[in-house]
Design an enzyme around this catalytic site. Structure first.
Site, PDB file in Angstrom:
ATOM      1  N   SER A   8      -1.648  -0.692  -6.269  1.00 25.97           N
ATOM      2  CA  SER A   8      -2.520   0.465  -6.424  1.00 25.97           C
ATOM      3  C   SER A   8      -2.034   1.578  -5.526  1.00 25.97           C
ATOM      4  O   SER A   8      -1.377   1.331  -4.515  1.00 25.97           O
ATOM      5  CB  SER A   8      -3.964   0.099  -6.054  1.00 25.97           C
ATOM      6  N   HIS A   9      -2.387   2.795  -5.878  1.00 26.08           N
ATOM      7  CA  HIS A   9      -2.058   3.936  -5.031  1.00 26.08           C
ATOM      8  C   HIS A   9      -2.870   3.931  -3.740  1.00 26.08           C
ATOM      9  O   HIS A   9      -2.544   4.633  -2.798  1.00 26.08           O
ATOM     10  CB  HIS A   9      -2.301   5.239  -5.793  1.00 26.08           C
ATOM     11  N   SER A  10      -3.907   3.136  -3.697  1.00 25.43           N
ATOM     12  CA  SER A  10      -4.774   3.029  -2.526  1.00 25.43           C
ATOM     13  C   SER A  10      -4.712   1.611  -1.964  1.00 25.43           C
ATOM     14  O   SER A  10      -4.949   0.639  -2.693  1.00 25.43           O
ATOM     15  CB  SER A  10      -6.222   3.358  -2.915  1.00 25.43           C
TER      16      SER A  10
END
Length: 127
Positions: A8-10
């Site tokens: 995930s980007h986070s």
């Protein structure tokens, strides 16, 4: 056991998705690979490390959120020597839950875990 990697980007999102999936399949091998050195983003090095950590010789299914996560996961798979890994084309949270449950089956294979993850593409939340 087939391992799982959530990209995930986070970092928080990846960890949270792993947490939810682990609630359904506590014995699953799930590794988060979220964020990059600057915060939001994806990191080939983090994904590669997660793939290698999740692998016990039976392969790894990689679940991704958006855009560059796919590209960086593809690069990480190429860099993970000796690890058979595949990206599942599916919504990341629902796929993670399905894949985690399937991966704990004694009959699970890389193909069956990818298939379970990709079944999540057809889930409807409302009628």
């Amino acid at each position: 056991m087939v391992g799982l990697v959530v990209v995930s980007h986070s970092a928080k999102a990846a960890e949270g998705i792993c947490e939810v999936a682990a609630q359904m399949a506590s014995n699953a091998r799930i590794e988060p690979a979220g964020g990059d050195e600057a915060g939001l983003g994806t990191s080939v090095d983090r994904i590669t490390a997660a793939i290698e950590a999740a692998d016990d010789g039976e392969g790894v299914v990689v679940l991704v959120d958006l855009g560059s996560a796919v590209m960086n996961a593809e690069l990480a798979i190429e860099m993970s020597e000796g690890v058979e890994a595949r990206i599942a084309d599916a919504p990341v949270l629902e796929a993670a839950v399905n894949a985690a449950v399937e991966s704990t089956s004694k009959k699970a294979t890389l193909d069956s875990v990818v298939a379970a993850a990709e079944e999540a593409r057809d889930y409807r939340k409302l009628n």
